[in-house]
Design a protein around this motif. Structure first.
Motif, PDB file in Angstrom:
ATOM      1  N   GLU A  76       0.821  -1.209   0.000  1.00 20.40           N
ATOM      2  CA  GLU A  76       0.000   0.000   0.000  1.00 20.40           C
ATOM      3  C   GLU A  76       0.857   1.262   0.000  1.00 20.40           C
ATOM      4  O   GLU A  76       0.537   2.249  -0.683  1.00 20.40           O
ATOM      5  N   VAL A  77       1.939   1.242   0.772  1.00 26.43           N
ATOM      6  CA  VAL A  77       2.809   2.415   0.847  1.00 26.43           C
ATOM      7  C   VAL A  77       3.465   2.705  -0.490  1.00 26.43           C
ATOM      8  O   VAL A  77       3.602   3.861  -0.905  1.00 26.43           O
ATOM      9  N   VAL A  78       3.857   1.664  -1.210  1.00 23.84           N
ATOM     10  CA  VAL A  78       4.563   1.847  -2.482  1.00 23.84           C
ATOM     11  C   VAL A  78       3.603   2.242  -3.603  1.00 23.84           C
ATOM     12  O   VAL A  78       3.914   3.106  -4.430  1.00 23.84           O
ATOM     13  N   ARG A  79       2.405   1.625  -3.602  1.00 20.06           N
ATOM     14  CA  ARG A  79       1.505   1.815  -4.747  1.00 20.06           C
ATOM     15  C   ARG A  79       0.529   2.975  -4.548  1.00 20.06           C
ATOM     16  O   ARG A  79       0.420   3.848  -5.408  1.00 20.06           O
ATOM     17  N   SER A  80      -0.198   2.978  -3.435  1.00 27.92           N
ATOM     18  CA  SER A  80      -1.241   3.998  -3.269  1.00 27.92           C
ATOM     19  C   SER A  80      -1.333   4.441  -1.812  1.00 27.92           C
ATOM     20  O   SER A  80      -2.284   4.091  -1.108  1.00 27.92           O
ATOM     21  N   PRO A  81      -0.355   5.181  -1.336  1.00 24.17           N
ATOM     22  CA  PRO A  81      -0.422   5.658   0.053  1.00 24.17           C
ATOM     23  C   PRO A  81      -1.481   6.740   0.216  1.00 24.17           C
ATOM     24  O   PRO A  81      -1.726   7.526  -0.704  1.00 24.17           O
ATOM     25  N   ASN A  82      -2.119   6.760   1.374  1.00 24.19           N
ATOM     26  CA  ASN A  82      -3.103   7.790   1.696  1.00 24.19           C
ATOM     27  C   ASN A  82      -2.990   8.123   3.172  1.00 24.19           C
ATOM     28  O   ASN A  82      -2.140   7.576   3.888  1.00 24.19           O
ATOM     29  N   ARG A  83      -3.850   9.011   3.624  1.00 21.86           N
ATOM     30  CA  ARG A  83      -3.716   9.459   5.012  1.00 21.86           C
ATOM     31  C   ARG A  83      -4.040   8.358   6.009  1.00 21.86           C
ATOM     32  O   ARG A  83      -3.571   8.388   7.146  1.00 21.86           O
ATOM     33  N   TYR A  84      -4.852   7.367   5.609  1.00 24.21           N
ATOM     34  CA  TYR A  84      -5.144   6.255   6.509  1.00 24.21           C
ATOM     35  C   TYR A  84      -3.947   5.309   6.632  1.00 24.21           C
ATOM     36  O   TYR A  84      -3.832   4.597   7.624  1.00 24.21           O
ATOM     37  N   THR A  85      -3.091   5.299   5.646  1.00 28.38           N
ATOM     38  CA  THR A  85      -1.904   4.447   5.711  1.00 28.38           C
ATOM     39  C   THR A  85      -1.011   4.858   6.873  1.00 28.38           C
ATOM     40  O   THR A  85      -0.487   4.014   7.603  1.00 28.38           O
ATOM     41  N   LEU A  86      -0.836   6.165   7.041  1.00 33.06           N
ATOM     42  CA  LEU A  86      -0.005   6.654   8.139  1.00 33.06           C
ATOM     43  C   LEU A  86      -0.590   6.278   9.487  1.00 33.06           C
ATOM     44  O   LEU A  86       0.141   5.893  10.414  1.00 33.06           O
ATOM     45  N   GLU A  87      -1.902   6.346   9.630  1.00 34.95           N
ATOM     46  CA  GLU A  87      -2.554   5.970  10.891  1.00 34.95           C
ATOM     47  C   GLU A  87      -2.345   4.493  11.183  1.00 34.95           C
ATOM     48  O   GLU A  87      -2.092   4.106  12.336  1.00 34.95           O
ATOM     49  N   ARG A  88      -2.436   3.661  10.165  1.00 33.69           N
ATOM     50  CA  ARG A  88      -2.238   2.222  10.359  1.00 33.69           C
ATOM     51  C   ARG A  88      -0.798   1.901  10.744  1.00 33.69           C
ATOM     52  O   ARG A  88      -0.548   1.011  11.565  1.00 33.69           O
TER      53      ARG A  88
ATOM     54  N   LEU B  35       8.838   1.565   6.988  1.00 36.30           N
ATOM     55  CA  LEU B  35       7.632   1.869   6.220  1.00 36.30           C
ATOM     56  C   LEU B  35       7.222   3.320   6.403  1.00 36.30           C
ATOM     57  O   LEU B  35       6.715   3.959   5.464  1.00 36.30           O
ATOM     58  N   MET B  36       7.441   3.846   7.608  1.00 37.18           N
ATOM     59  CA  MET B  36       7.154   5.255   7.848  1.00 37.18           C
ATOM     60  C   MET B  36       8.027   6.133   6.950  1.00 37.18           C
ATOM     61  O   MET B  36       7.547   7.107   6.342  1.00 37.18           O
ATOM     62  N   GLU B  37       9.299   5.799   6.856  1.00 36.67           N
ATOM     63  CA  GLU B  37      10.197   6.577   6.000  1.00 36.67           C
ATOM     64  C   GLU B  37       9.820   6.430   4.523  1.00 36.67           C
ATOM     65  O   GLU B  37       9.863   7.410   3.763  1.00 36.67           O
ATOM     66  N   VAL B  38       9.458   5.211   4.130  1.00 39.12           N
ATOM     67  CA  VAL B  38       9.041   4.999   2.738  1.00 39.12           C
ATOM     68  C   VAL B  38       7.772   5.784   2.442  1.00 39.12           C
ATOM     69  O   VAL B  38       7.614   6.357   1.349  1.00 39.12           O
ATOM     70  N   TYR B  39       6.848   5.824   3.418  1.00 35.99           N
ATOM     71  CA  TYR B  39       5.607   6.578   3.224  1.00 35.99           C
ATOM     72  C   TYR B  39       5.899   8.060   3.015  1.00 35.99           C
ATOM     73  O   TYR B  39       5.377   8.684   2.077  1.00 35.99           O
ATOM     74  N   LEU B  40       6.738   8.639   3.876  1.00 40.53           N
ATOM     75  CA  LEU B  40       7.077  10.058   3.748  1.00 40.53           C
ATOM     76  C   LEU B  40       7.789  10.327   2.422  1.00 40.53           C
ATOM     77  O   LEU B  40       7.529  11.335   1.753  1.00 40.53           O
ATOM     78  N   SER B  41       8.691   9.431   2.037  1.00 40.64           N
ATOM     79  CA  SER B  41       9.389   9.591   0.772  1.00 40.64           C
ATOM     80  C   SER B  41       8.434   9.468  -0.410  1.00 40.64           C
ATOM     81  O   SER B  41       8.520  10.221  -1.385  1.00 40.64           O
TER      82      SER B  41
END
Length: 333
Positions: A177-189, A254-260
């Motif tokens: 999810e982080v690589v393909r389609s991250p959204n604001r709910y991804t960070l919460e999870r 994953l947090m770093e990948v999400y921000l990136s």
């Protein structure tokens, strides 16, 4: 919350007896030197019953306080004629997300093991062990109470692995999810998973140290064969700690990948907008020049001036679009 009592009494020569006593007094006839008794108390709602157990089993006051006051940090205590080990038992919740945990106190005596669970659970992880005792599977009924204590600890530690498998699958889903389609709910999870893994770490880390102390304790209540078996529990606890630490590092990465990933998406959007702003910049300049309405501008009186101006502007826009397309700047993911 109610308190339920279960008792299993067994020996090598006799059949195992399962009983549901209502009071601690009903357990006392089974506490003979020729057999091993496992008294299981589920639920801490009846303080009077726990006090009665403390009197009948000669439990130390501090030991009884540690059992009744939850939550306690997992640890090991030696009371000469009794050994206390406080553990955390975890179980995946019914929805498949997160886990439930409860405190389990184990008291080892010369011919009995007393387990006090914080809550009541029909689907307890101790149920397979009860069936093994009643069906005489394995070496439990051929050993003493110390081996029963080892089996209980082993069941508690083994219960961490299904929970960790669930977290491994959830981390894999989050990674996609982080690589393909991250959204604001991804960070919460991700934050939620990091918090749950921290709770899991706090449950197993001191438990590993408690097993190590129990294994090294010089007590007559634990035989040398059982000490060797406890090494297996300790190794499993170390394995659980390593897995928890690995998953925590994965969650942090994953947090770093999400921000990136979010930064990359923002840069792509800004590049896309910049391309079109750049295209309209010369067009705006041309329109501004011929929008000044000076009488001396010769093109204003020319019949083909307007369509020629449109042709020039469209040509400039088309050339710039083709150039940006060849550069790959028009691709927006």
């Amino acid at each position: 919350m109610t308190t339920e009592i279960g008792l299993i009494n067994y020996s090598q020569s006799e059949e195992a007896v399962r009983h549901r006593p209502n009071t601690p007094e009903e357990c006392m006839p089974y506490l003979t030197a020729e057999s091993v008794s496992w008294v299981d108390i589920q639920g801490l709602g009846r303080e009077d019953i726990l006090q009665q157990f403390g009197e009948r089993f000669n439990l130390h006051l501090s030991l009884l306080e540690d059992i009744m006051n939850v939550p306690q940090r997992p640890r090991f205590e030696d009371y000469d004629d009794q050994l206390l080990i406080i553990c955390r038992m975890v179980k995946a919740d019914d929805q498949g997300k997160g886990f439930d945990r409860q405190q389990v106190s184990l008291v080892l005596g010369s011919n009995y093991v007393l387990t006090i669970q914080e809550g009541f659970d029909h689907d307890s992880c101790f149920n397979p062990l009860r069936d093994r005792i009643c069906r005489d599977k394995g070496a439990i009924r051929k050993q003493g109470s110390d081996y029963l204590l080892y089996c209980l600890i082993d069941v508690i530690i083994t219960g961490f692995f299904p929970v960790l498998e669930d977290y491994g699958e959830r981390l894999e889903e989050l990674e996609h999810e982080v690589v393909r389609s991250p959204n604001r709910y991804t960070l919460e999870r991700i934050y939620e998973m990091k918090r749950e893994l921290l709770m899991l770490r706090r449950s197993i880390w001191p438990q590993r140290d408690a097993i190590d102390r129990l294994m090294r304790e010089d007590s007559d209540l634990i035989g040398n064969e059982v000490r060797v078996c406890l090494r297996d529990c300790y190794n499993h606890a170390v394995q659980v700690v390593d897995m928890v630490e690995t998953y925590r590092e994965l969650a942090s990465s994953l947090m770093e990948v999400y921000l990136s990933s979010m930064s990359n998406h923002m840069n792509e959007n800004m590049r896309f907008l910049t391309v079109f702003s750049t295209i309209f910049l010369p067009l705006t300049f041309i329109a501004g020049v011929y929008g000044m309405n000076f009488k001396s501008m010769p093109e204003l009186e020319w019949d083909w001036g307007y369509p020629l101006l449109w042709l020039i502007m469209l040509s400039i826009a088309g050339c710039m679009l083709f150039y940006f397309y060849r550069k790959g700047w028009l691709k927006l993911k």
